[in-house]
Design a protein around this motif. Structure first.
Motif, short mmCIF file in Angstrom:
data_model
loop_
_atom_site.label_atom_id
_atom_site.label_comp_id
_atom_site.label_asym_id
_atom_site.label_seq_id
_atom_site.Cartn_x
_atom_site.Cartn_y
_atom_site.Cartn_z
N LEU A 141 0.68 -7.69 -0.73
CA LEU A 141 1.23 -6.36 -0.46
C LEU A 141 1.61 -5.61 -1.73
N SER A 142 1.99 -6.34 -2.78
CA SER A 142 2.39 -5.68 -4.03
C SER A 142 1.24 -4.94 -4.69
N SER A 143 0.00 -5.27 -4.31
CA SER A 143 -1.16 -4.61 -4.92
C SER A 143 -1.59 -3.34 -4.20
N LEU A 144 -0.93 -3.03 -3.09
CA LEU A 144 -1.30 -1.84 -2.32
C LEU A 144 -1.09 -0.56 -3.11
N ARG A 145 -2.03 0.37 -2.94
CA ARG A 145 -1.96 1.66 -3.62
C ARG A 145 -1.92 2.77 -2.57
N LEU A 146 -1.69 3.98 -3.05
CA LEU A 146 -1.63 5.14 -2.16
C LEU A 146 -2.91 5.29 -1.36
N LYS A 147 -4.06 5.12 -2.02
CA LYS A 147 -5.35 5.25 -1.34
C LYS A 147 -5.48 4.21 -0.23
N ASP A 148 -5.03 2.99 -0.49
CA ASP A 148 -5.09 1.93 0.52
C ASP A 148 -4.26 2.30 1.75
N ALA A 149 -3.05 2.79 1.50
CA ALA A 149 -2.17 3.16 2.61
C ALA A 149 -2.78 4.27 3.46
N LEU A 150 -3.40 5.24 2.81
CA LEU A 150 -4.03 6.34 3.55
C LEU A 150 -5.20 5.83 4.40
N LEU A 151 -6.00 4.92 3.84
CA LEU A 151 -7.14 4.39 4.60
C LEU A 151 -6.67 3.57 5.80
N VAL A 152 -5.65 2.74 5.61
CA VAL A 152 -5.10 1.99 6.73
C VAL A 152 -4.49 2.94 7.76
N GLY A 153 -3.85 4.01 7.27
CA GLY A 153 -3.28 5.01 8.17
C GLY A 153 -4.34 5.72 9.00
#
Length: 266
Positions: A141-153
């Motif tokens: 989880l510490s490697s998550l980035r803004l782009k990752d969060a948007l894609l999962v969203g």
């Protein structure tokens, strides 16, 4: 509502809400198979509250740390502890919240058909299997980035289509982004808290604005049942995750899709 119906639907909601097999598909199909009337928005509110309380209780330490670190991050104007994860959870909630706000009536009126549930159950089930089969899933989880969060969203927004599965879509997206099974599942469960809270709030407003009669006994029975079953489902899902992976749920979805096809579409 008959109390037996309330118990059965509470069990279905509690088990399927956090497993990648789609609670919406099961809640659409169960009344069709059993010949029951629609359970109504008040009962939907009860089981949503039950599952929300279950995930809050199970991840109470994580939630406490997220809130505390988020507050400290805001105070210090820099990320402290899990403050970044809290921000990413908020960002990942936005797409589904916007789609739900703008298109939920359309989804409820046009996409709650058996045909849609068949295609989403099968298609997103196979996609989950492919994502779980791919190698190099080592990120935490510490490697998550803004782009990752948007894609999962965005994946979570697609899960508003019945049969897709919110947990299935978010875990699939996370696995495709290279997260480990444990990290993908934990992010999915934590992400359930804000979106389920919003869904429950929307249903609460709908109930409050209508003159719907509330069967309080069925409300309580459904809520308590969904709470117990959701707590159990989360526990065993995480316990068996590394041993079995996602394929038991993929196989289940394929079998369910086959049953839908032969029972309703032939």
């Amino acid at each position: 509502m008959d109390l037996i119906n309330a118990v059965i639907l509470g069990i279905i909601q509690g088990i399927t809400e956090f497993l990648p097999i789609s609670s919406s598909a099961h809640l659409i199909l169960a009344p069709l198979v059993a010949g029951w009337k629609d359970q109504g928005v008040a009962f939907d509110l009860a089981v949503h509250i039950g599952t929300l309380l279950a995930v809050l209780l199970y991840f109470k330490n994580d939630v406490t740390n997220l809130i505390y670190d988020g507050f400290c991050s805001f105070q210090h104007r820099q990320f402290v502890g899990q403050g970044k994860i809290l921000l990413l959870l908020i960002i990942a909630t936005v797409p589904a919240a916007l789609v739900g706000l703008l298109l939920m009536d359309l989804i409820d009126e046009q996409l709650r058909s058996v045909e849609v549930v068949f295609f989403t159950t099968l298609g997103f089930g196979l996609l989950l299997g492919w994502a779980d089969w791919r190698p190099n899933q080592q990120r935490d989880l510490s490697s998550l980035r803004l782009k990752d969060a948007l894609l999962v969203g965005i994946a979570q927004a697609f899960a508003l289509i019945p049969g897709t599965s919110r947990s299935g879509a978010t875990i699939t997206a996370s696995l495709l982004l290279g997260l480990s099974r444990e990290a993908a599942s934990r992010f999915s469960f934590l992400l359930a808290i804000p979106i389920t809270s919003l869904a429950a709030s929307a249903k609460l407003l709908e109930v409050g604005a209508s003159d719907t009669h509330i069967d309080w006994l069925a409300f309580l029975v459904g809520g308590v049942t969904s709470f117990i079953m959701a707590l159990t489902a989360i526990h065993f899902f995480l316990k068996w995750l590394n041993r079995f992976g996602m394929w038991p749920y993929v196989v289940y979805r394929i079998i369910l899709a086959a049953l839908i096809y032969f029972i309703f579409l032939t």
